[in-house]
Design an enzyme around this catalytic site. Structure first.
Site, PDB file in Angstrom:
ATOM      1  N   ASN A 181       3.348   7.671   5.973  1.00  0.00           N
ATOM      2  CA  ASN A 181       2.197   8.360   5.960  1.00  0.00           C
ATOM      3  C   ASN A 181       2.273   9.621   6.676  1.00  0.00           C
ATOM      4  O   ASN A 181       1.108  10.483   6.490  1.00  0.00           O
ATOM      5  CB  ASN A 181       1.695   7.240   7.270  1.00  0.00           C
ATOM      6  CG  ASN A 181       0.128   7.855   7.684  1.00  0.00           C
ATOM      7  OD1 ASN A 181      -0.660   7.738   6.755  1.00  0.00           O
ATOM      8  ND2 ASN A 181      -0.500   8.287   8.656  1.00  0.00           N
ATOM      9  N   LYS A 225       2.699  16.038  -2.812  1.00  0.00           N
ATOM     10  CA  LYS A 225       1.964  14.625  -3.234  1.00  0.00           C
ATOM     11  C   LYS A 225       2.468  15.079  -4.499  1.00  0.00           C
ATOM     12  O   LYS A 225       2.840  13.718  -5.089  1.00  0.00           O
ATOM     13  CB  LYS A 225       0.221  14.718  -2.901  1.00  0.00           C
ATOM     14  CG  LYS A 225      -0.240  14.799  -1.759  1.00  0.00           C
ATOM     15  CD  LYS A 225       1.171  13.762  -0.764  1.00  0.00           C
ATOM     16  CE  LYS A 225      -0.145  13.751   0.691  1.00  0.00           C
ATOM     17  NZ  LYS A 225       0.875  12.692   1.468  1.00  0.00           N
ATOM     18  N   TYR A 268      -0.433  21.139  -1.056  1.00  0.00           N
ATOM     19  CA  TYR A 268      -0.754  19.705  -0.759  1.00  0.00           C
ATOM     20  C   TYR A 268      -0.619  19.324  -1.506  1.00  0.00           C
ATOM     21  O   TYR A 268       0.086  18.686  -2.589  1.00  0.00           O
ATOM     22  CB  TYR A 268      -1.900  19.779   0.033  1.00  0.00           C
ATOM     23  CG  TYR A 268      -2.512  18.568   0.622  1.00  0.00           C
ATOM     24  CD1 TYR A 268      -2.114  17.783   1.303  1.00  0.00           C
ATOM     25  CD2 TYR A 268      -3.301  17.736  -0.136  1.00  0.00           C
ATOM     26  CE1 TYR A 268      -2.163  15.998   1.887  1.00  0.00           C
ATOM     27  CE2 TYR A 268      -3.746  15.824   0.235  1.00  0.00           C
ATOM     28  CZ  TYR A 268      -2.981  15.650   1.094  1.00  0.00           C
ATOM     29  OH  TYR A 268      -3.800  13.904   1.204  1.00  0.00           O
ATOM     30  N   LYS A 287       1.873  10.806  24.369  1.00  0.00           N
ATOM     31  CA  LYS A 287       0.221  11.076  23.830  1.00  0.00           C
ATOM     32  C   LYS A 287      -0.341  10.151  22.900  1.00  0.00           C
ATOM     33  O   LYS A 287      -1.457   9.000  23.608  1.00  0.00           O
ATOM     34  CB  LYS A 287      -0.080  12.709  23.065  1.00  0.00           C
ATOM     35  CG  LYS A 287      -1.382  13.281  22.892  1.00  0.00           C
ATOM     36  CD  LYS A 287      -1.271  13.972  22.132  1.00  0.00           C
ATOM     37  CE  LYS A 287      -2.579  14.323  21.851  1.00  0.00           C
ATOM     38  NZ  LYS A 287      -3.687  13.543  21.008  1.00  0.00           N
ATOM     39  N   SER A 341      -0.440   8.660  -0.353  1.00  0.00           N
ATOM     40  CA  SER A 341      -0.681   9.802  -1.137  1.00  0.00           C
ATOM     41  C   SER A 341      -2.082  10.305  -0.927  1.00  0.00           C
ATOM     42  O   SER A 341      -2.742   9.818  -0.519  1.00  0.00           O
ATOM     43  CB  SER A 341      -0.243   9.743  -2.656  1.00  0.00           C
ATOM     44  OG  SER A 341      -0.006  10.847  -3.610  1.00  0.00           O
ATOM     45  N   ASP A 358       9.811  12.562  14.188  1.00  0.00           N
ATOM     46  CA  ASP A 358       9.815  13.810  13.650  1.00  0.00           C
ATOM     47  C   ASP A 358      10.281  14.198  12.754  1.00  0.00           C
ATOM     48  O   ASP A 358      11.537  14.906  12.284  1.00  0.00           O
ATOM     49  CB  ASP A 358       9.896  14.785  14.791  1.00  0.00           C
ATOM     50  CG  ASP A 358       8.967  16.322  14.135  1.00  0.00           C
ATOM     51  OD1 ASP A 358       9.029  16.713  12.569  1.00  0.00           O
ATOM     52  OD2 ASP A 358       9.301  17.264  13.898  1.00  0.00           O
ATOM     53  N   THR A 410     -11.346  10.458   8.027  1.00  0.00           N
ATOM     54  CA  THR A 410     -10.420  10.389   9.267  1.00  0.00           C
ATOM     55  C   THR A 410      -9.954  12.496  10.373  1.00  0.00           C
ATOM     56  O   THR A 410     -11.112  12.718   9.305  1.00  0.00           O
ATOM     57  CB  THR A 410      -8.856  10.138   8.962  1.00  0.00           C
ATOM     58  OG1 THR A 410      -8.411  11.248   7.928  1.00  0.00           O
ATOM     59  CG2 THR A 410      -9.467   8.854   7.945  1.00  0.00           C
TER      60      THR A 410
END
Length: 292
Positions: free
Chosen positions: A83, A152, A148, A39, A134, A58, A183
């Site tokens: 990332n 981080k 989340y 993909k 981060s 992964d 994004t």
């Protein structure tokens, strides 16, 4: 120009893809990773057109460390970009332990696995750069994104320690704290209406989540410029020429603002508690442990 070969996790979209493209356009070699390489090739044909290579990775898989280690060895990687990751929306009370563990598995444990794969050869070569992608939410906690933020924060804490562990081997750690960038990242996060339970409706958590969602597609952050900034800081060129030695790279006006707020809050707390902190010790001379 120095020789740079990049290994970038989560390069199939968003900021990871932009970093891969920026590095390739700067004349570097890139090994881009994705969970679904077929993909990724279809979605981003320019990666291979510019000379990049795709491999399957992964970060949550049992072989993530060994895959990263083999890539570093086979391709001569000297820049690792961690990332891969995703956002999780919801206050702590509403999140299940499975959701919590999955968030940490990807955003924290996955980062450690890939980093552990790169460290041995970086250390032996006495060179290399590890880039931790981060967020401003890794410096200041965000209501409605507690886990989340936690993932981080954990990554940044580990990164500070890793930086000290590897400094004498010539390996650099760079923490990139992104603000709101345009994004697909936020589009993949659940909408507030799906995850904010009734008791929290109208609270700061709900309002923060609504504001973030409403801003999707209109964020001020330019991901291509962020990618270029990262490449320049890693390679000590252009705008990054005089930034050698920095550990944190905040990107975006909002990231700078949140950093300033955190610094002020921390400074204020330290100043107000100084007398109490100094009182809460034995009445004996300091013996040097722990080291200051």
């Amino acid at each position: 120009m120095a020789d740079y070969t990049w290994l970038i996790s989560g390069a199939s979209s968003g900021q990871g893809a932009e970093i891969a493209l920026a590095a390739l356009k700067a004349g570097h070699r890139v090994v881009a990773t994705a969970r679904n390489v077929s993909k990724a090739r279809m979605d981003l044909p320019e990666i291979e057109k510019l000379g990049g290579t795709w491999i399957t990775l992964d970060v949550t898989s049992a072989d993530a460390q060994s895959v990263a280690e083999k890539a570093v060895k086979d391709h001569g990687i000297n820049v690792l970009v961690n990332n891969a990751g995703y956002g999780l929306r919801g206050v702590l009370e509403d999140l299940s332990m499975d959701q919590i563990r999955a968030q940490m598995e990807t955003n924290f444990f996955g980062v450690l696995a890939v980093t552990k794969g790169a460290i041995p050869l970086f250390r032996e070569r006495r060179s290399g750069t590890i880039v931790m992608i981060s967020s401003a939410s890794g410096l200041t906690g965000t209501p409605s994104q507690s886990l989340y933020s936690a993932s981080k924060f954990a990554m940044e804490g580990a990164s500070e320690s890793i930086a000290e562990e590897l400094k004498e081997f010539g390996v650099r750690v760079l923490i990139v704290e992104l603000g709101a960038y345009r994004t697909p990242f936020q589009a993949a996060v659940d909408k507030p209406t799906d995850v904010i339970s009734e008791p929290y409706k109208g609270t700061v958590s709900d309002k923060t989540a609504q504001r973030i969602t409403a801003g999707h597609g209109r964020q001020a952050g330019d991901p291509a410029k962020a990618a270029q900034a990262i490449v320049e800081v890693v390679t000590k060129t252009g705008r990054g020429r005089d930034l050698d030695g920095i550990m944190r790279l905040p990107l975006g006006k909002d990231a700078l603002h949140r950093a300033d707020v955190k610094i002020k809050s921390l400074s204020d707390d330290v100043a107000r508690t100084k007398d109490l902190a100094e009182w809460a010790v034995f009445d004996t001379p300091y013996d040097g442990y722990p080291p200051l």
